[in-house]
Design an enzyme around this catalytic site. Structure first.
Site, short mmCIF file in Angstrom:
data_model
loop_
_atom_site.label_atom_id
_atom_site.label_comp_id
_atom_site.label_asym_id
_atom_site.label_seq_id
_atom_site.Cartn_x
_atom_site.Cartn_y
_atom_site.Cartn_z
N GLU A 40 18.31 -73.71 -35.94
CA GLU A 40 19.97 -74.33 -36.66
C GLU A 40 20.09 -74.02 -38.14
OE1 GLU A 40 20.52 -78.44 -36.71
OE2 GLU A 40 20.17 -78.55 -34.46
N HIS A 96 26.72 -76.79 -39.87
CA HIS A 96 25.64 -76.56 -39.27
C HIS A 96 25.68 -76.06 -37.83
CE1 HIS A 96 25.79 -80.62 -37.76
NE2 HIS A 96 24.67 -80.11 -36.73
N HIS A 98 24.16 -75.67 -33.79
CA HIS A 98 23.74 -76.17 -32.57
C HIS A 98 23.43 -74.92 -31.78
CE1 HIS A 98 25.18 -80.54 -32.68
NE2 HIS A 98 24.36 -80.35 -33.65
N ASP A 109 23.30 -85.98 -36.72
CA ASP A 109 24.38 -85.44 -37.43
C ASP A 109 25.29 -86.29 -38.19
OD1 ASP A 109 23.64 -83.01 -36.38
OD2 ASP A 109 24.84 -82.97 -34.79
#
Length: 168
Positions: A40, A96, A98, A109
């Site tokens: 990630e 961020h 995935h 999250d």
């Protein structure tokens, strides 16, 4: 109002509405996420007053994507210490990735969405359409991609030598 007051006014009293993300910032988030794959990626989003970018409307445009210092990542999570992030007026949220391509927030999250007003999730295969924006509660929100010219001085540009010099 003095010079300092006029310079600070756009930042201190800007509209809290986030009206979009600069195309360059989105491209950076997509590329950083792809470069981090299969792990990630996590970063902070910063914004500027739309009027300072030549837009004739009030609001904030996301213009910068900053790497979260001290981030530890793997294929299923990214972890960082919020105290390592700059705490400034331009901070508007997080981004961020995935790596599994799922474009919705997990419970983990949602726990990180408490800081900032907008949170972007980027998913594999990291094409221009492989991202979504969410509010603090994890509800999808629209975020226009804007073509704006961001002044070069707004971007951080440093080398390892600069970092080493600061640490001395």
């Amino acid at each position: 109002m003095g010079l300092l007051g006029s310079l600070l006014k756009p930042k201190l009293f800007r509209s809290s509405e986030i009206i979009g993300i600069a195309d360059d910032a989105l491209q950076l988030a997509l590329q950083a996420s792809e470069d981090s794959h299969p792990n990630e990626y996590m970063g902070q989003l910063r914004g500027q007053d739309a009027r300072t970018l030549g837009l004739d409307r009030e609001g904030t445009v996301i213009t910068d994507v900053l790497l979260a210092p001290g981030t530890k990542t793997n294929p299923t999570s990214a972890e960082f210490k919020p105290t390592y992030m700059p705490n400034d007026l331009e901070s508007v949220g997080s981004v961020h990735s995935h790596p599994n391509g799922v474009l919705r927030p997990s419970d983990a999250d949602l726990a990180t969405f408490t800081r900032g007003r907008v949170h972007v999730i980027v998913g594999a295969p990291y094409r221009r359409s492989d991202w979504r924006a969410f509010d603090r509660e994890g509800k999808p929100t629209d975020l226009d991609v804007l073509s704006v010219d961001i002044p070069d001085e707004q971007f951080f540009d440093f080398t390892q030598a600069d970092i080493d010099r600061e640490l001395r």
